[in-house]
Design a protein around this motif. Structure first.
Motif, PDB file in Angstrom:
ATOM      1  N   LEU A  55     -47.367  20.632 -34.296  1.00  0.00           N
ATOM      2  CA  LEU A  55     -47.956  19.331 -33.994  1.00  0.00           C
ATOM      3  C   LEU A  55     -47.526  18.868 -32.603  1.00  0.00           C
ATOM      4  CD1 LEU A  55     -49.634  17.036 -35.387  1.00  0.00           C
ATOM      5  CD2 LEU A  55     -47.450  15.980 -35.930  1.00  0.00           C
ATOM      6  N   ILE A  56     -48.510  18.484 -31.785  1.00  0.00           N
ATOM      7  CA  ILE A  56     -48.208  18.010 -30.426  1.00  0.00           C
ATOM      8  C   ILE A  56     -48.812  16.624 -30.212  1.00  0.00           C
ATOM      9  CG2 ILE A  56     -48.017  20.313 -29.394  1.00  0.00           C
ATOM     10  CD1 ILE A  56     -50.862  19.810 -28.225  1.00  0.00           C
ATOM     11  N   LEU A  57     -48.144  15.839 -29.386  1.00  0.00           N
ATOM     12  CA  LEU A  57     -48.673  14.540 -28.980  1.00  0.00           C
ATOM     13  C   LEU A  57     -49.691  14.800 -27.878  1.00  0.00           C
ATOM     14  CD1 LEU A  57     -48.669  11.428 -28.954  1.00  0.00           C
ATOM     15  CD2 LEU A  57     -46.782  11.558 -27.300  1.00  0.00           C
ATOM     16  N   GLU A  58     -50.943  14.513 -28.168  1.00  0.00           N
ATOM     17  CA  GLU A  58     -52.012  14.745 -27.202  1.00  0.00           C
ATOM     18  C   GLU A  58     -52.151  13.567 -26.237  1.00  0.00           C
ATOM     19  OE1 GLU A  58     -54.940  16.422 -25.034  1.00  0.00           O
ATOM     20  OE2 GLU A  58     -53.710  17.421 -26.529  1.00  0.00           O
ATOM     21  N   GLU A  59     -52.080  12.353 -26.796  1.00  0.00           N
ATOM     22  CA  GLU A  59     -52.212  11.172 -25.946  1.00  0.00           C
ATOM     23  C   GLU A  59     -51.530   9.987 -26.608  1.00  0.00           C
ATOM     24  OE1 GLU A  59     -55.484   9.352 -22.918  1.00  0.00           O
ATOM     25  OE2 GLU A  59     -56.052  10.922 -24.311  1.00  0.00           O
ATOM     26  N   ASP A  60     -50.798   9.210 -25.788  1.00  0.00           N
ATOM     27  CA  ASP A  60     -50.091   8.033 -26.266  1.00  0.00           C
ATOM     28  C   ASP A  60     -50.751   6.790 -25.683  1.00  0.00           C
ATOM     29  OD1 ASP A  60     -48.361   6.026 -26.987  1.00  0.00           O
ATOM     30  OD2 ASP A  60     -46.549   7.131 -26.451  1.00  0.00           O
ATOM     31  N   PHE A  61     -51.298   5.979 -26.547  1.00  0.00           N
ATOM     32  CA  PHE A  61     -51.955   4.753 -26.123  1.00  0.00           C
ATOM     33  C   PHE A  61     -51.043   3.549 -26.325  1.00  0.00           C
ATOM     34  CE2 PHE A  61     -55.323   7.728 -27.127  1.00  0.00           C
ATOM     35  CZ  PHE A  61     -56.129   7.619 -26.011  1.00  0.00           C
ATOM     36  N   SER A  62     -49.761   3.811 -26.297  1.00  0.00           N
ATOM     37  CA  SER A  62     -48.740   2.786 -26.409  1.00  0.00           C
ATOM     38  C   SER A  62     -48.846   2.030 -27.729  1.00  0.00           C
ATOM     39  CB  SER A  62     -48.845   1.836 -25.217  1.00  0.00           C
ATOM     40  OG  SER A  62     -47.601   1.588 -24.678  1.00  0.00           O
TER      41      SER A  62
ATOM     42  N   ASN B 294     -52.404   9.888 -30.502  1.00  0.00           N
ATOM     43  CA  ASN B 294     -53.222  10.969 -31.016  1.00  0.00           C
ATOM     44  C   ASN B 294     -52.399  12.251 -31.005  1.00  0.00           C
ATOM     45  OD1 ASN B 294     -55.640  12.304 -31.860  1.00  0.00           O
ATOM     46  ND2 ASN B 294     -55.837  13.080 -29.791  1.00  0.00           N
ATOM     47  N   TYR B 295     -52.206  12.827 -32.186  1.00  0.00           N
ATOM     48  CA  TYR B 295     -51.486  14.091 -32.337  1.00  0.00           C
ATOM     49  C   TYR B 295     -52.478  15.170 -32.741  1.00  0.00           C
ATOM     50  CZ  TYR B 295     -47.086  11.519 -32.283  1.00  0.00           C
ATOM     51  OH  TYR B 295     -46.019  10.729 -31.919  1.00  0.00           O
ATOM     52  N   GLU B 296     -52.187  16.415 -32.368  1.00  0.00           N
ATOM     53  CA  GLU B 296     -53.115  17.492 -32.694  1.00  0.00           C
ATOM     54  C   GLU B 296     -52.413  18.740 -33.196  1.00  0.00           C
ATOM     55  OE1 GLU B 296     -55.781  18.373 -29.503  1.00  0.00           O
ATOM     56  OE2 GLU B 296     -56.680  16.375 -29.557  1.00  0.00           O
ATOM     57  N   LEU B 297     -53.125  19.430 -34.046  1.00  0.00           N
ATOM     58  CA  LEU B 297     -52.818  20.810 -34.405  1.00  0.00           C
ATOM     59  C   LEU B 297     -53.983  21.610 -33.837  1.00  0.00           C
ATOM     60  CD1 LEU B 297     -51.669  20.416 -38.126  1.00  0.00           C
ATOM     61  CD2 LEU B 297     -50.250  21.117 -36.181  1.00  0.00           C
ATOM     62  N   THR B 298     -53.874  21.975 -32.583  1.00  0.00           N
ATOM     63  CA  THR B 298     -55.002  22.580 -31.872  1.00  0.00           C
ATOM     64  C   THR B 298     -55.449  23.891 -32.503  1.00  0.00           C
ATOM     65  OG1 THR B 298     -53.470  23.560 -30.282  1.00  0.00           O
ATOM     66  CG2 THR B 298     -54.488  21.481 -29.664  1.00  0.00           C
ATOM     67  N   HIS B 299     -54.533  24.638 -33.071  1.00  0.00           N
ATOM     68  CA  HIS B 299     -54.903  25.924 -33.670  1.00  0.00           C
ATOM     69  C   HIS B 299     -55.703  25.762 -34.965  1.00  0.00           C
ATOM     70  CE1 HIS B 299     -51.337  24.874 -35.963  1.00  0.00           C
ATOM     71  NE2 HIS B 299     -51.599  25.841 -36.819  1.00  0.00           N
ATOM     72  N   LEU B 300     -55.778  24.541 -35.497  1.00  0.00           N
ATOM     73  CA  LEU B 300     -56.538  24.274 -36.713  1.00  0.00           C
ATOM     74  C   LEU B 300     -57.719  23.327 -36.481  1.00  0.00           C
ATOM     75  CD1 LEU B 300     -53.656  23.779 -39.331  1.00  0.00           C
ATOM     76  CD2 LEU B 300     -55.038  25.834 -38.916  1.00  0.00           C
TER      77      LEU B 300
END
Length: 154
Positions: free
Chosen positions: A98-105, A110-116
């Motif tokens: 799980l990675i943090l894709e974007e932080d809107f404070s 928005n977190y992502e599991l890009t491989h899924l």
């Protein structure tokens, strides 16, 4: 409700048309129509919302085939693990990729599991909803529809 990455959920598959979706999920109680850009009015999205927290998106770019699932339901699962209502820390334990894709404070992250092809929206460190998408070609330009669609005649 169990997410099948790149395929769908509960018999609903990416790439189904509205008639096929309606035959499985029924008539949605709420339908939204969006025309996102004034300079490109032919680009339209239709979002069907159901009482169970499931939203299904159809885009004119993809011939109004089912292209995005969003759920705020607390019974939705990924790899047999509940998602909505859990903290990001709990989710990271189950999904270390799980990675943090974007932080809107203050409004959320928005977190992502890009491989899924799965994305999570969190507010105050708690997952509010999950989005999942079909698989795309390596250039990101074309959708690779699930093979299971063949049994539905699409």
């Amino acid at each position: 409700m169990d997410i099948q990455p790149y395929i769908g959920i509960n018999g609903l598959l990416f790439g189904m048309n509205m008639t096929q979706v309606r035959s499985i999920a029924g008539q949605p109680p709420h339908i939204d129509y969006f025309i996102p850009v004034q300079s490109n009015p032919e680009e339209r999205d239709v979002i069907w919302s159901y009482e169970n927290g499931l939203e299904l998106s159809f885009s004119s770019d993809d011939d109004f085939l089912l292209t995005t699932f969003t759920s705020s339901s607390r019974i939705i699962k990924l790899e047999n693990k509940l998602i909505v209502g859990r903290t990001i820390t709990e989710l990271q334990t189950d999904f270390p990729q799980l990675i943090l894709e974007e932080d809107f404070s203050e409004t959320g992250q928005n977190y992502e599991l890009t491989h899924l092809g799965v994305s999570f929206w969190a507010v105050d460190d708690v997952v509010c909803n999950v989005l999942f998408f079909p698989k795309y070609t390596s250039d990101g330009q074309s959708i690779i529809w699930p093979k299971e669609l063949n049994s539905y005649g699409t």
